[in-house]
Design a protein around this motif. Structure first.
Motif, PDB file in Angstrom:
ATOM      1  N   VAL A 107     -13.931  35.783 -30.091  1.00 42.33           N
ATOM      2  CA  VAL A 107     -14.663  34.819 -30.916  1.00 42.33           C
ATOM      3  C   VAL A 107     -14.145  34.935 -32.337  1.00 42.33           C
ATOM      4  O   VAL A 107     -13.946  36.033 -32.841  1.00 42.33           O
ATOM      5  CB  VAL A 107     -16.178  35.114 -30.897  1.00 42.33           C
ATOM      6  N   GLU A 108     -13.919  33.774 -32.965  1.00 42.43           N
ATOM      7  CA  GLU A 108     -13.585  33.780 -34.385  1.00 42.43           C
ATOM      8  C   GLU A 108     -14.640  32.961 -35.114  1.00 42.43           C
ATOM      9  O   GLU A 108     -15.447  32.275 -34.490  1.00 42.43           O
ATOM     10  CB  GLU A 108     -12.179  33.237 -34.635  1.00 42.43           C
ATOM     11  N   ARG A 109     -14.640  33.028 -36.405  1.00 48.45           N
ATOM     12  CA  ARG A 109     -15.608  32.275 -37.222  1.00 48.45           C
ATOM     13  C   ARG A 109     -14.882  31.153 -37.944  1.00 48.45           C
ATOM     14  O   ARG A 109     -13.779  31.348 -38.458  1.00 48.45           O
ATOM     15  CB  ARG A 109     -16.287  33.194 -38.240  1.00 48.45           C
ATOM     16  N   ASP A 110     -15.523  29.983 -37.981  1.00 47.68           N
ATOM     17  CA  ASP A 110     -14.931  28.886 -38.726  1.00 47.68           C
ATOM     18  C   ASP A 110     -15.281  29.029 -40.203  1.00 47.68           C
ATOM     19  O   ASP A 110     -15.916  30.004 -40.607  1.00 47.68           O
ATOM     20  CB  ASP A 110     -15.355  27.523 -38.157  1.00 47.68           C
ATOM     21  N   GLY A 111     -14.890  28.080 -41.027  1.00 48.94           N
ATOM     22  CA  GLY A 111     -15.114  28.142 -42.469  1.00 48.94           C
ATOM     23  C   GLY A 111     -16.574  28.249 -42.866  1.00 48.94           C
ATOM     24  O   GLY A 111     -16.897  28.778 -43.929  1.00 48.94           O
ATOM     25  N   ASP A 112     -17.465  27.760 -42.019  1.00 48.89           N
ATOM     26  CA  ASP A 112     -18.903  27.830 -42.293  1.00 48.89           C
ATOM     27  C   ASP A 112     -19.554  29.066 -41.678  1.00 48.89           C
ATOM     28  O   ASP A 112     -20.767  29.233 -41.764  1.00 48.89           O
ATOM     29  CB  ASP A 112     -19.604  26.577 -41.765  1.00 48.89           C
ATOM     30  N   GLY A 113     -18.754  29.906 -41.021  1.00 42.10           N
ATOM     31  CA  GLY A 113     -19.283  31.111 -40.394  1.00 42.10           C
ATOM     32  C   GLY A 113     -19.792  30.915 -38.977  1.00 42.10           C
ATOM     33  O   GLY A 113     -20.284  31.851 -38.351  1.00 42.10           O
ATOM     34  N   ALA A 114     -19.662  29.701 -38.455  1.00 46.74           N
ATOM     35  CA  ALA A 114     -20.110  29.436 -37.085  1.00 46.74           C
ATOM     36  C   ALA A 114     -19.115  30.034 -36.092  1.00 46.74           C
ATOM     37  O   ALA A 114     -17.905  29.998 -36.318  1.00 46.74           O
ATOM     38  CB  ALA A 114     -20.240  27.939 -36.856  1.00 46.74           C
ATOM     39  N   PRO A 115     -19.609  30.583 -34.965  1.00 48.35           N
ATOM     40  CA  PRO A 115     -18.701  31.171 -33.979  1.00 48.35           C
ATOM     41  C   PRO A 115     -17.896  30.106 -33.244  1.00 48.35           C
ATOM     42  O   PRO A 115     -18.385  29.011 -32.973  1.00 48.35           O
ATOM     43  CB  PRO A 115     -19.644  31.895 -33.018  1.00 48.35           C
ATOM     44  N   ARG A 116     -16.643  30.450 -32.958  1.00 49.71           N
ATOM     45  CA  ARG A 116     -15.759  29.581 -32.185  1.00 49.71           C
ATOM     46  C   ARG A 116     -15.142  30.423 -31.075  1.00 49.71           C
ATOM     47  O   ARG A 116     -14.343  31.327 -31.346  1.00 49.71           O
ATOM     48  CB  ARG A 116     -14.661  29.010 -33.076  1.00 49.71           C
ATOM     49  N   PRO A 117     -15.528  30.153 -29.820  1.00 48.80           N
ATOM     50  CA  PRO A 117     -14.962  30.947 -28.723  1.00 48.80           C
ATOM     51  C   PRO A 117     -13.474  30.655 -28.531  1.00 48.80           C
ATOM     52  O   PRO A 117     -13.027  29.525 -28.704  1.00 48.80           O
ATOM     53  CB  PRO A 117     -15.767  30.510 -27.505  1.00 48.80           C
ATOM     54  N   LEU A 118     -12.734  31.689 -28.149  1.00 46.67           N
ATOM     55  CA  LEU A 118     -11.290  31.579 -27.960  1.00 46.67           C
ATOM     56  C   LEU A 118     -10.881  31.657 -26.493  1.00 46.67           C
ATOM     57  O   LEU A 118      -9.698  31.668 -26.186  1.00 46.67           O
ATOM     58  CB  LEU A 118     -10.583  32.692 -28.733  1.00 46.67           C
ATOM     59  N   THR A 119     -11.870  31.739 -25.599  1.00 47.26           N
ATOM     60  CA  THR A 119     -11.613  32.064 -24.197  1.00 47.26           C
ATOM     61  C   THR A 119     -11.266  30.873 -23.318  1.00 47.26           C
ATOM     62  O   THR A 119     -11.527  30.887 -22.115  1.00 47.26           O
ATOM     63  CB  THR A 119     -12.824  32.811 -23.616  1.00 47.26           C
ATOM     64  N   GLY A 120     -10.663  29.864 -23.877  1.00 50.69           N
ATOM     65  CA  GLY A 120     -10.129  28.775 -23.083  1.00 50.69           C
ATOM     66  C   GLY A 120     -11.079  27.619 -22.890  1.00 50.69           C
ATOM     67  O   GLY A 120     -12.134  27.529 -23.526  1.00 50.69           O
ATOM     68  N   VAL A 121     -10.653  26.717 -22.012  1.00 50.44           N
ATOM     69  CA  VAL A 121     -11.410  25.500 -21.756  1.00 50.44           C
ATOM     70  C   VAL A 121     -11.735  25.378 -20.273  1.00 50.44           C
ATOM     71  O   VAL A 121     -11.051  25.930 -19.421  1.00 50.44           O
ATOM     72  CB  VAL A 121     -10.643  24.242 -22.232  1.00 50.44           C
ATOM     73  N   MET A 122     -12.793  24.616 -20.018  1.00 49.63           N
ATOM     74  CA  MET A 122     -13.204  24.328 -18.654  1.00 49.63           C
ATOM     75  C   MET A 122     -12.857  22.880 -18.356  1.00 49.63           C
ATOM     76  O   MET A 122     -12.761  22.038 -19.269  1.00 49.63           O
ATOM     77  CB  MET A 122     -14.705  24.571 -18.490  1.00 49.63           C
TER      78      MET A 122
END
Length: 179
Positions: free
Chosen positions: A134-149
């Protein structure tokens, strides 16, 4: 254009999926012989909530570049270990809009439905790995990195080395959310 670097499936519930020489995608169902194939949800957590929901998680794709990123942090992850069916290279999977079509090889087509949420089982693979998913965007919201469904729109055989061609949906594009 991207490329398929590995394909994986598992007929039983397990976090990892063994690599295969090829997988067969079945229209509207998912990966033949994979525990997550079906018209309705097959993920255990989602089945407990509502087993009649449509299965938006028929095929899991993850970018091989993620493995290189976590390797720099001291982790060792290989294709299939995070439960994906298709490992890719050369595509910004996480930047695709909802509804993007991916042509895998000569026949198979999947429609991207959303992001895969990283689960606690990732730390069972290697302690501390979940935090790297998980990384954080500019606003601090989590962004999962584990691919797409995705869901299968046209069946066919998929093999390592197959090209991947993206077809974007009509605008306006909608960003991916966890499914």
């Amino acid at each position: 254009m991207g490329i398929v670097t590995a394909v994986s499936r598992n007929g039983t519930y397990a976090f990892t999926k063994p690599n295969r020489d090829a997988i067969t995608l079945l229209d509207g169902l998912g990966v033949e012989g994979d525990v997550h194939a079906g018209v309705t949800v097959k993920h255990r957590f989602h089945m407990r909530k509502d087993p009649t929901r449509p299965n938006l998680r028929q095929v899991h794709l993850i970018h091989e570049e993620l493995f290189e990123e976590v390797r720099e942090a001291g982790f060792s992850v290989t294709a299939g270990q995070l439960g994906e069916n298709v490992t890719t290279r050369g595509l910004d999977l996480l930047g695709l809009p909802t509804g993007a079509l991916l042509r895998l090889g000569g026949e198979a087509v999947v429609e991207v439905t959303g992001l895969r949420n990283p689960c606690a089982q990732i730390d069972g693979l290697q302690k501390g790995l979940l935090k790297r998913m998980v990384e954080r965007d500019g606003d601090g919201a989590p962004r999962p990195l584990t691919g797409v469904m995705s869901v299968v729109r046209a069946g066919g055989v998929v093999r390592p080395g197959d090209p991947i061609v993206i077809e974007l949906p009509d605008r306006p594009h909608h960003p991916l959310r966890i499914v």
